[in-house]
Scaffold this motif. Structure first.
Motif, short mmCIF file in Angstrom:
data_model
loop_
_atom_site.label_atom_id
_atom_site.label_comp_id
_atom_site.label_asym_id
_atom_site.label_seq_id
_atom_site.Cartn_x
_atom_site.Cartn_y
_atom_site.Cartn_z
N ASN A 141 23.49 12.75 29.11
CA ASN A 141 24.15 11.53 29.51
C ASN A 141 25.14 11.11 28.41
O ASN A 141 25.19 11.72 27.33
N SER A 144 25.28 11.00 23.77
CA SER A 144 24.10 11.76 23.33
C SER A 144 24.47 12.81 22.28
O SER A 144 25.59 13.32 22.26
N GLU A 164 20.33 10.26 25.88
CA GLU A 164 19.53 10.48 27.09
C GLU A 164 19.89 11.84 27.68
O GLU A 164 21.07 12.23 27.71
N ASN A 194 12.79 13.83 31.71
CA ASN A 194 13.92 13.01 31.28
C ASN A 194 13.52 12.26 30.01
O ASN A 194 12.42 11.72 29.92
N SER A 196 14.97 9.36 27.28
CA SER A 196 15.97 8.37 26.88
C SER A 196 15.56 7.77 25.55
O SER A 196 14.52 7.11 25.45
N TYR A 198 17.99 6.21 22.86
CA TYR A 198 19.17 5.73 22.12
C TYR A 198 18.69 4.92 20.91
O TYR A 198 17.78 4.09 21.03
N LYS A 271 24.38 -0.26 29.35
CA LYS A 271 24.55 0.97 30.14
C LYS A 271 25.99 1.16 30.57
O LYS A 271 26.53 2.28 30.55
#
Length: 329
Positions: A141, A144, A164, A194, A196, A198, A271
């Motif tokens: 994503n 990253s 992510e 998955n 995520s 950050y 986001k």
């Protein structure tokens, strides 16, 4: 007084006749036999005669034969030149191949004990997909960072990661370990999940679709995820725990969808900044936590998303290039 032998006349006649026939001079032969010194002297004269004949032969120039010799020499030189060029081309090709080989070896650390390495970055507003050297597929994503390397000594596939991504890890007996800047460690053998994580987010989240993963954090007990399960790392409490939710929503970013489950305006703006590479400023510091959304957005541009949010809540926005300012109505 003894009459002196006329050597000159007999010698010249003998040497001239010797070139044309095998006739011999009997008087000259008797003179040679009469005294050993005469034999030596005759030999000297014969050497002088032969040397003179060689010089005369060199003076006889055959132009046609000479040109034929020149042509033959030039053709030989051309052949050698062609061979030399071919050799140079072959050697050049080998050198180029060796250079490429060494370049690839340097890039993949072929001669290093650390094994193959690969780095991938995605900026805000972009996404990417990469196939790792072990065959694993990673969909990244926006915003990253991924650094992969294979440890030959410990037989471990290691990834340093932030951001992510959706991982499809190739099955292998060699462990696949992800370490994040938050201190979270994800250990898998072959799975789809998955992740995520950050750095600026308060939580890191893992959702497992296939296989099994082990989550660990220094100072916190490890946790095992089964397919369909999700877990979060609370960075403030330094605690890993299971969480509830719709697992398919965690990968909606790959379909350009944003699922909001009581999501704050502040989180939505974060986001949007990553997805569309914009900078959003909230005029009121508490506005971001006062407004929450539940639903799904699938819009093509950031303006479409902002207009949808304005219809769902009492906010307005101003746009200046990539700078967006949001205020309450």
């Amino acid at each position: 007084m003894e009459e002196q032998f006329p050597l000159g006349e007999h010698l010249v006649d003998h040497l001239l006749n010797e070139e044309q026939s095998s006739a011999a001079d009997s008087l000259l032969n008797e003179w040679q036999k009469s005294n050993p010194e005469n034999m030596n002297e005759f030999g000297k004269y014969q050497k002088i005669w032969n040397a003179t004949a060689d010089v005369l032969t060199l003076q006889k120039f055959d132009s046609e034969r000479a040109w034929n010799h020149v042509d033959s020499t030039l053709e030989t030189l051309k052949t050698r030149t062609r061979r030399l060029k071919n050799i140079v081309l072959v050697v050049s090709g080998m050198a180029a191949s060796l250079l490429i080989f060494l370049s690839l070896s340097f890039y993949t650390d072929l001669f290093s004990t650390s094994g193959a390495t690969l780095s991938m970055r995605t900026t805000y507003g972009s996404r990417s997909e990469v196939v790792l050297p072990d065959g694993s597929i990673v969909k990244l994503n926006a915003g990253s960072n991924l650094d992969y390397h294979y440890d030959k000594i410990n037989q471990t596939r290691k990834v340093d990661f932030s951001g992510e991504a959706f991982f499809e890890v190739a099955k292998s007996k060699k462990p696949f370990v992800i370490e994040t800047s938050d201190g979270l460690k994800v250990k898998v053998l072959g799975t789809k999940f998955n992740l995520s994580t950050y750095p600026e987010d308060r939580m890191a989240q893992t959702s497992l679709f296939e296989g099994k993963v082990e989550l660990s954090q220094k100072g916190s007990p490890s946790l095992i995820l089964e397919p369909g399960q999700m877990a979060i790392l609370d960075k403030k409490l330094n605690e890993i725990k299971y969480t509830e939710g719709e697992i398919s929503h965690t990968t909606s970013w790959m379909q350009n969808k944003l699922y909001m489950e009581n999501m704050s305006l502040h989180e939505v703006c974060t986001k949007l900044e990553r997805w569309y590479d914009v900078r959003i400023t909230l005029v009121s510091s508490d506005l971001g936590e006062k407004i929450h959304y539940t639903g799904v957005l699938k819009e093509q541009t950031v303006l479409d998303v902002l207009n949808a949010l304005c219809h769902l809540s009492s906010i307005s926005y101003k746009l200046n290039g990539k700078e967006i300012t949001i205020s309450g109505k």
